[in-house]
Design a protein around this motif. Structure first.
Motif, mmCIF file in Angstrom:
data_model
loop_
_atom_site.group_PDB
_atom_site.id
_atom_site.type_symbol
_atom_site.label_atom_id
_atom_site.label_comp_id
_atom_site.label_asym_id
_atom_site.label_seq_id
_atom_site.Cartn_x
_atom_site.Cartn_y
_atom_site.Cartn_z
ATOM 1 N N ILE A 4 0.866 -1.176 0.000
ATOM 2 C CA ILE A 4 0.000 0.000 0.000
ATOM 3 C C ILE A 4 0.904 1.227 0.000
ATOM 4 C CG2 ILE A 4 -1.800 1.234 1.261
ATOM 5 C CD1 ILE A 4 -2.767 -1.527 2.224
ATOM 6 N N TYR A 5 0.782 1.998 -1.074
ATOM 7 C CA TYR A 5 1.759 3.051 -1.334
ATOM 8 C C TYR A 5 1.117 4.436 -1.375
ATOM 9 C CZ TYR A 5 5.641 5.481 -3.533
ATOM 10 O OH TYR A 5 6.655 6.358 -3.801
ATOM 11 N N ASP A 6 1.815 5.399 -0.805
ATOM 12 C CA ASP A 6 1.337 6.783 -0.806
ATOM 13 C C ASP A 6 1.849 7.500 -2.046
ATOM 14 O OD1 ASP A 6 0.495 9.312 -0.275
ATOM 15 O OD2 ASP A 6 1.741 9.611 1.505
ATOM 16 N N PHE A 7 0.992 7.667 -3.037
ATOM 17 C CA PHE A 7 1.374 8.357 -4.268
ATOM 18 C C PHE A 7 1.228 9.881 -4.133
ATOM 19 C CE2 PHE A 7 0.599 4.124 -5.971
ATOM 20 C CZ PHE A 7 1.545 3.998 -6.963
ATOM 21 N N HIS A 8 0.717 10.328 -3.012
ATOM 22 C CA HIS A 8 0.423 11.753 -2.801
ATOM 23 C C HIS A 8 -0.531 12.273 -3.880
ATOM 24 C CE1 HIS A 8 3.402 12.033 0.377
ATOM 25 N NE2 HIS A 8 4.224 11.370 -0.410
ATOM 26 N N LEU A 9 -1.476 11.431 -4.259
ATOM 27 C CA LEU A 9 -2.451 11.807 -5.272
ATOM 28 C C LEU A 9 -3.843 11.439 -4.800
ATOM 29 C CD1 LEU A 9 -0.744 10.310 -8.477
ATOM 30 C CD2 LEU A 9 -0.840 12.738 -7.876
ATOM 31 N N SER A 10 -4.822 12.232 -5.223
ATOM 32 C CA SER A 10 -6.207 11.849 -4.973
ATOM 33 C C SER A 10 -6.596 10.799 -6.008
ATOM 34 C CB SER A 10 -7.114 13.065 -5.104
ATOM 35 O OG SER A 10 -7.141 13.486 -6.461
ATOM 36 N N LEU A 11 -7.730 10.160 -5.783
ATOM 37 C CA LEU A 11 -8.220 9.174 -6.747
ATOM 38 C C LEU A 11 -8.352 9.800 -8.139
ATOM 39 C CD1 LEU A 11 -9.618 6.613 -7.804
ATOM 40 C CD2 LEU A 11 -11.700 7.347 -6.638
ATOM 41 N N LYS A 12 -8.913 11.003 -8.174
ATOM 42 C CA LYS A 12 -9.131 11.686 -9.448
ATOM 43 C C LYS A 12 -7.798 11.944 -10.175
ATOM 44 C CE LYS A 12 -11.870 15.518 -11.191
ATOM 45 N NZ LYS A 12 -12.525 16.775 -10.849
#
Ligand SMILES: [Zn+2]
Length: 173
Positions: A4-12
């Motif tokens: 489980i990775y934090d891409f620093h992005l919202s789903l959109k």
């Protein structure tokens, strides 16, 4: 296996970038624990639902050159195997625990059941994080308290950090 990775992005944002996203290099295999760089191994596509919007998003797959197992890099706004996002699930769960369910009654009951089945492990996670407070004896009150603690810590942070405390994750069997 899932990372489980934090891409620093919202789903959109994640959906918009699609395969052009900046996927990280992973230098340790979560399956065999080997210190090897995992190879890119294509994508699979899955649905992600939030606030009435449905997205079809790519999930990056990696393969360990040592043990040959595949690993997927799941963005931390999703719970493995859940179509609704982490935010949406926790919102519904909260409404369900507080008796404010609107629509999707069966789905909310399902979330509630899953969460209640994992309460002990959720509490253990917070004990390991240093929580020394008292938890309510009543199951429902305890569930509400623990859910508040999850939200206070940050739901995605909780999801990422707590994986080792569960067989899979806090909403899995
Ligand atoms: Zn491996």
């Amino acid at each position: 296996m899932v990372i489980i990775y934090d891409f620093h992005l919202s789903l959109k944002q994640y959906a918009k970038r699609g395969k052009e996203n900046n996927f990280p290099e992973v230098d340790k295999c979560p399956c065999c624990r080997g210190k090897v760089r995992l190879r890119r191994h294509g994508f699979f596509w899955r649905n992600a639902l939030q606030r009435g919007n449905q997205y079809r998003i790519p999930i990056c797959r990696l393969k360990c050159p040592s043990c040959q197992k595949t690993v997927s890099l799941l963005p931390d706004f999703l719970i493995p195997h859940f179509q609704y996002t982490l935010s949406a699930v926790l919102e519904q769960l909260r409404a369900g625990l507080l008796g404010k369910t609107v629509g999707y009654y069966q789905l909310v009951q399902f979330y509630r059941k899953r969460f209640l089945a994992q309460l002990k492990q959720v509490a253990m996670f917070f004990r390991d994080e240093g929580f020394r407070g008292i938890l309510p004896k009543d199951t429902k009150a305890k569930a509400i308290k623990l859910l508040e603690m999850v939200l206070a810590l940050g739901k995605a942070t909780f999801l990422r950090r707590s994986t080792g405390h569960f067989t899979s994750n806090f909403m899995a069997h």
